[in-house]
Structure formats: C-alpha cells, structure tokens
Design a protein around this motif. Structure first.
Motif, short mmCIF file in Angstrom:
data_model
loop_
_atom_site.label_atom_id
_atom_site.label_comp_id
_atom_site.label_asym_id
_atom_site.label_seq_id
_atom_site.Cartn_x
_atom_site.Cartn_y
_atom_site.Cartn_z
N PHE A 86 12.63 -2.49 -4.50
CA PHE A 86 13.54 -1.86 -3.55
C PHE A 86 14.77 -2.72 -3.29
O PHE A 86 15.05 -3.15 -2.18
N THR A 87 15.51 -2.95 -4.37
CA THR A 87 16.80 -3.65 -4.30
C THR A 87 17.83 -2.81 -5.04
O THR A 87 17.50 -2.13 -6.02
N GLU A 88 19.05 -2.85 -4.59
CA GLU A 88 20.11 -2.08 -5.26
C GLU A 88 20.28 -2.53 -6.71
O GLU A 88 20.55 -1.71 -7.59
N ASP A 92 17.52 0.78 -6.35
CA ASP A 92 17.30 1.40 -5.04
C ASP A 92 18.63 1.95 -4.54
O ASP A 92 19.66 1.27 -4.60
N ARG A 93 18.61 3.19 -4.09
CA ARG A 93 19.82 3.83 -3.60
C ARG A 93 19.76 3.88 -2.07
O ARG A 93 18.81 4.40 -1.50
N PRO A 94 20.78 3.35 -1.40
CA PRO A 94 20.77 3.34 0.06
C PRO A 94 20.75 4.74 0.67
O PRO A 94 20.28 4.93 1.78
N ASP A 95 21.21 5.74 -0.10
CA ASP A 95 21.27 7.10 0.42
C ASP A 95 20.00 7.91 0.16
O ASP A 95 19.91 9.07 0.53
N GLU A 97 15.73 8.30 0.39
CA GLU A 97 14.51 7.84 1.04
C GLU A 97 13.57 7.28 -0.02
O GLU A 97 13.50 7.81 -1.13
N ASN A 98 12.86 6.23 0.32
CA ASN A 98 11.91 5.62 -0.60
C ASN A 98 10.49 6.04 -0.25
O ASN A 98 10.12 6.06 0.92
N LYS A 124 11.03 -0.26 4.42
CA LYS A 124 11.86 0.21 3.30
C LYS A 124 11.40 1.53 2.71
O LYS A 124 12.16 2.19 2.02
N CYS A 174 13.47 9.07 -3.24
CA CYS A 174 13.47 8.20 -4.40
C CYS A 174 12.03 7.72 -4.53
O CYS A 174 11.59 6.88 -3.77
#
Length: 185
Positions: A86-88, A92-95, A97-98, A124, A174
């Motif tokens: 969970f890193t860009e 990982d996309r900030p927009d 949901e994980n 996260k 996501c």
C-alpha cells in the motif's frame, strides 16, 4: 501454505481467488490486484501495479503458486502489506479504497507481530478474512478483520462467501489479495 492448511484447502483458496479475479475489471482506473504469501516467510508475489492491465497475467501468477507448507508469518505479511503493497510507488492509488482479502486459519508463528501491526493495515484498508480450515484461531481472525467481524469474517465453504467476495471486489475499490497464507500460506 502453512502446514496447518492442507492441499485440498489450498486448492479451494486458489479456486475462489481465480474465480474472483475472473469477475473483476483490472485496469488503471478499475481494480488493481496485489498478491502475497506468508508461509516460510512473507513475500509480495506481485504489486498493485505489476499487472495493471493484464488480467490473464494476474490469473497465471496466482494459478502458478504451489502449496509449500511451513510456518505462518501472518504478522510479517501484515507489516509487508502496510509498508510495501500500500504505497504509491507500488501502485496504491490515493483515490481508491483498499481492500484486503486475507485467507487464513488465524494461526501465526508470532502473535505479537500480528497484534502490533494490524491497526496500521486497518488504517489503510478494509480487511476481510476468509477462514480456510475446520480448526480456526477465532480470536486472531476476529482481531485481524475489520469491525464488525461479523461482516468481515467468512468461511471458505459457506455458500454465500463467493458472492460476498465478488461484491467486495467489484465495488469501487482497489482490491489486494495478500496473504494467501495459511491458506496460501
């Protein structure tokens, strides 16, 4: 797969995961998938951005995983998901949901690692647990799953589990499929 999960249970997990993947849309603005194992050691098999537009490659990578046995490193897997998946940098996309789909029996070689790291992962991602064996450490499973555990813990053999997993992964999320451990452990 840890020694607490047998070959038949492992194959059920792979089947559910592959069925789930076949029913989702994978792409830069759709669902992204990462996959981890945590038997013998925790490792990322592939990151969220590895197969960002190739569902076939996702399915082949998961399908090629073999039951290996060994100790279960659930705590290490949780830490690795938090620090590496969970890193860009790794997709990982900030927009988005994980969601974590964790396949396990709740056994862990180091319970303190699980307890010390799960809160960061829950900050996260929403964590769903699918139990894969008849013998389950319910206290660990309930602790690891997001709250309320009643809505986040399912048995792999329950008839509704496939539908629930499909619903979780086809929403605007996501999806990450980490630790196919203890089940893919």
């Amino acid at each position: 797969m840890s020694t607490s999960v047998n070959q038949s249970e492992y194959e059920k997990v792979k089947s559910l995961v592959l069925t789930t993947i076949s029913n989702i849309s994978i792409g830069p603005t759709a669902t992204n998938v990462a996959f981890m194992v945590f038997s013998g050691r925790a490792e990322v098999v592939f990151h969220l951005n590895t197969y960002i537009e190739n569902k076939t490659s996702v399915m082949e990578a998961i399908g090629s995983q073999a039951h290996t046995g060994g100790s279960t490193f659930l705590g290490d897997a949780i830490k690795l998901a938090t620090s590496d998946v969970f890193t860009e940098t790794n997709g990982d996309r900030p927009d988005a949901e994980n969601v974590v789909l964790l396949f396990t029996d709740g056994e862990s070689s180091a319970d303190e690692d699980v307890r010390s790291s799960i809160d960061e992962l829950k900050s996260k991602a929403e964590v769903f647990v699918v139990t894969v064996t008849a013998e389950v450490d319910n206290s660990t499973v309930d602790f690891v799953a997001s709250s309320p555990s009643l809505n986040h813990v399912f048995r792999i053999d329950a008839p509704e589990t496939a539908n629930i997993v499909r619903n979780v992964t086809t929403s605007e999320t996501c999806a990450t499929i980490p630790p196919v451990a203890n089940t893919a452990d």
